[in-house]
Scaffold this active site. Structure first.
Site, PDB file in Angstrom:
ATOM      1  N   LEU A 227     -13.873  51.746 -11.338  1.00  0.00           N
ATOM      2  CA  LEU A 227     -14.943  52.419 -10.665  1.00  0.00           C
ATOM      3  C   LEU A 227     -15.754  52.216 -12.589  1.00  0.00           C
ATOM      4  CD1 LEU A 227     -17.106  53.564  -9.246  1.00  0.00           C
ATOM      5  CD2 LEU A 227     -16.338  55.523 -10.252  1.00  0.00           C
TER       6      LEU A 227
ATOM      7  N   ASP B 290     -32.155  63.182  -6.049  1.00  0.00           N
ATOM      8  CA  ASP B 290     -33.017  64.499  -5.928  1.00  0.00           C
ATOM      9  C   ASP B 290     -32.505  65.865  -5.367  1.00  0.00           C
ATOM     10  OD1 ASP B 290     -35.724  65.115  -7.124  1.00  0.00           O
ATOM     11  OD2 ASP B 290     -36.415  64.098  -4.614  1.00  0.00           O
TER      12      ASP B 290
ATOM     13  N   HIS C 160     -29.440  72.096 -11.546  1.00  0.00           N
ATOM     14  CA  HIS C 160     -28.529  71.097 -12.224  1.00  0.00           C
ATOM     15  C   HIS C 160     -27.169  70.729 -12.239  1.00  0.00           C
ATOM     16  CE1 HIS C 160     -32.582  69.603 -12.525  1.00  0.00           C
ATOM     17  NE2 HIS C 160     -33.462  70.518 -13.437  1.00  0.00           N
TER      18      HIS C 160
HETATM   19  C1  FPP Z   1     -33.265  66.107  -9.656  1.00  0.00           C
HETATM   20  O1  FPP Z   1     -33.581  66.672  -9.413  1.00  0.00           O
HETATM   21  C2  FPP Z   1     -32.312  66.205 -11.003  1.00  0.00           C
HETATM   22  C3  FPP Z   1     -32.472  65.446 -11.618  1.00  0.00           C
HETATM   23  C4  FPP Z   1     -33.573  64.798 -12.088  1.00  0.00           C
HETATM   24  C5  FPP Z   1     -31.702  65.804 -13.200  1.00  0.00           C
HETATM   25  C6  FPP Z   1     -30.022  65.135 -12.267  1.00  0.00           C
HETATM   26  C7  FPP Z   1     -29.099  66.013 -13.377  1.00  0.00           C
HETATM   27  C8  FPP Z   1     -28.287  66.309 -12.300  1.00  0.00           C
HETATM   28  C9  FPP Z   1     -27.532  65.661 -11.361  1.00  0.00           C
HETATM   29  C10 FPP Z   1     -26.951  66.856 -13.184  1.00  0.00           C
HETATM   30  C11 FPP Z   1     -26.214  66.577 -14.505  1.00  0.00           C
HETATM   31  C12 FPP Z   1     -26.308  65.445 -14.813  1.00  0.00           C
HETATM   32  C13 FPP Z   1     -25.060  64.859 -15.369  1.00  0.00           C
HETATM   33  C14 FPP Z   1     -24.336  63.378 -15.179  1.00  0.00           C
HETATM   34  C15 FPP Z   1     -24.881  65.680 -16.577  1.00  0.00           C
HETATM   35  P1  FPP Z   1     -35.215  67.636  -9.764  1.00  0.00           P
HETATM   36  O2  FPP Z   1     -34.575  68.306 -10.201  1.00  0.00           O
HETATM   37  O3  FPP Z   1     -35.871  66.704  -9.808  1.00  0.00           O
HETATM   38  O4  FPP Z   1     -35.173  68.839  -7.602  1.00  0.00           O
HETATM   39  P2  FPP Z   1     -36.518  68.650  -7.109  1.00  0.00           P
HETATM   40  O5  FPP Z   1     -37.316  67.811  -6.698  1.00  0.00           O
HETATM   41  O6  FPP Z   1     -35.528  69.841  -6.111  1.00  0.00           O
HETATM   42  O7  FPP Z   1     -37.245  69.737  -8.028  1.00  0.00           O
END
Ligand code: FPP
Length: 265
Positions: free
Chosen positions: A146, A34, A51
């Site tokens: 893994l 997150d 992201h």
């Molecule tokens: C949370 O941050 C993250 C996500 C909803 C997406 C997770 C994606 C990645 C870690 C990158 C891509 C991953 C792969 C496997 C290609 P948020 O946007 O909810 O952050 P915020 O809560 O600060 O808005």
């Protein structure tokens, strides 16, 4: 640093690793990734930049996990709710990112003997994304290191619903009465092939499960770090394992009597 330190760790990672107890290593770690959005906002960048940086954190964390010989790592990439509540432009960006990530990362998966799998209702994703996911599964199916699982279009409640439906369906097919108990649910969860979840990590400070691995987290240690996901890495993973080892897991029983107060109910 002990001589048994795995190859390829950074200096800091090796130092943290050497302080760990090899006898009490977690077998399965899951992470709620997150804070990408907040990371970007602090830099006055668009959310998608967060992201994109999040992918570097995934890479570094996976690399460290595989070097230290962790058997299973499960990453919460997109929840069912993410689909419903985020702008279409952001979800399609995330889809593209996942496709590119799987392709770019493949040589590293092979080099580190990583087996890639997915959990969640990912069969609802666009066909071209599913194709890439099927490809990643196939390419890594014989890897024995893994087990890297991405939870995609995943929800903990829908996983339990799917498990129960699958029990009912199996029973109907075999013409006998459905028996639902903890063991049968365990066996029908998406994670039935993975070790017990030992440690659940959440980045960016929120104290919630957010519908992630609800059933599996029943006895897991939970570790919340203030670090935003793009700032997470192998060092932070090893710090979390260190914290995990300091805690005592009791599974509702009394494992060591010396500092516990025995309550009579
Ligand atoms: C949370 O941050 C993250 C996500 C909803 C997406 C997770 C994606 C990645 C870690 C990158 C891509 C991953 C792969 C496997 C290609 P948020 O946007 O909810 O952050 P915020 O809560 O600060 O808005």
């Amino acid at each position: 640093v002990r001589s048994s330190t795995p190859a390829g760790l950074s200096h800091k990672e090796a130092e943290l690793y050497s302080r760990l107890d090899p006898a009490r290593f977690p077998r399965h770690i899951a992470i709620i990734m997150d804070g990408n959005g907040r990371w970007a906002k602090r830099r006055h960048l668009p959310r998608i930049a967060g992201h994109r940086s999040g992918v570097f954190a995934v890479r570094n964390t996976v690399q460290c996990a595989s070097r230290i010989g962790l058997p299973a790592l499960t990453l919460y990439a997109f929840s069912v709710e993410n689909w419903l509540r985020r702008p279409k432009t952001e979800t399609s960006f995330l889809m593209g990112l996942l496709r590119r990530y799987l392709k770019i990362e493949m040589p590293a998966f092979q080099e580190h003997n990583v087996r890639v799998q997915f959990i969640g209702r990912w069969r609802e994703l666009p066909a071209e994304v599913q194709e890439r996911m099927d490809w990643a599964i196939e390419e890594t199916i014989n890897n024995t290191g893994l087990r890297l699982t991405f939870a995609i279009n995943y929800g903990g409640r829908s996983e339990i619903v799917d498990a129960v439906n699958s029990i009912l369906q199996t029973a109907r097919r075999n013409g006998h009465h459905a028996e639902v108990d903890e063991e049968s649910i365990d066996q029908h969860l998406y994670t039935s092939h993975l070790p017990e979840l030992d440690l659940l990590i959440r980045t960016s400070g929120e104290m919630r499960l957010s519908n992630f691995l609800l059933w599996q987290a029943a006895y897991s240690e939970i570790y919340v770090t203030e670090a935003l996901w793009p700032d997470f890495n192998g060092v932070k993973l090893l710090e979390a394992i260190g914290e995990f080892q300091k805690r005592e897991r009791r599974f509702g029983g009394i494992e060591s009597i010396h500092h516990s107060t025995v309550h009579t109910a």
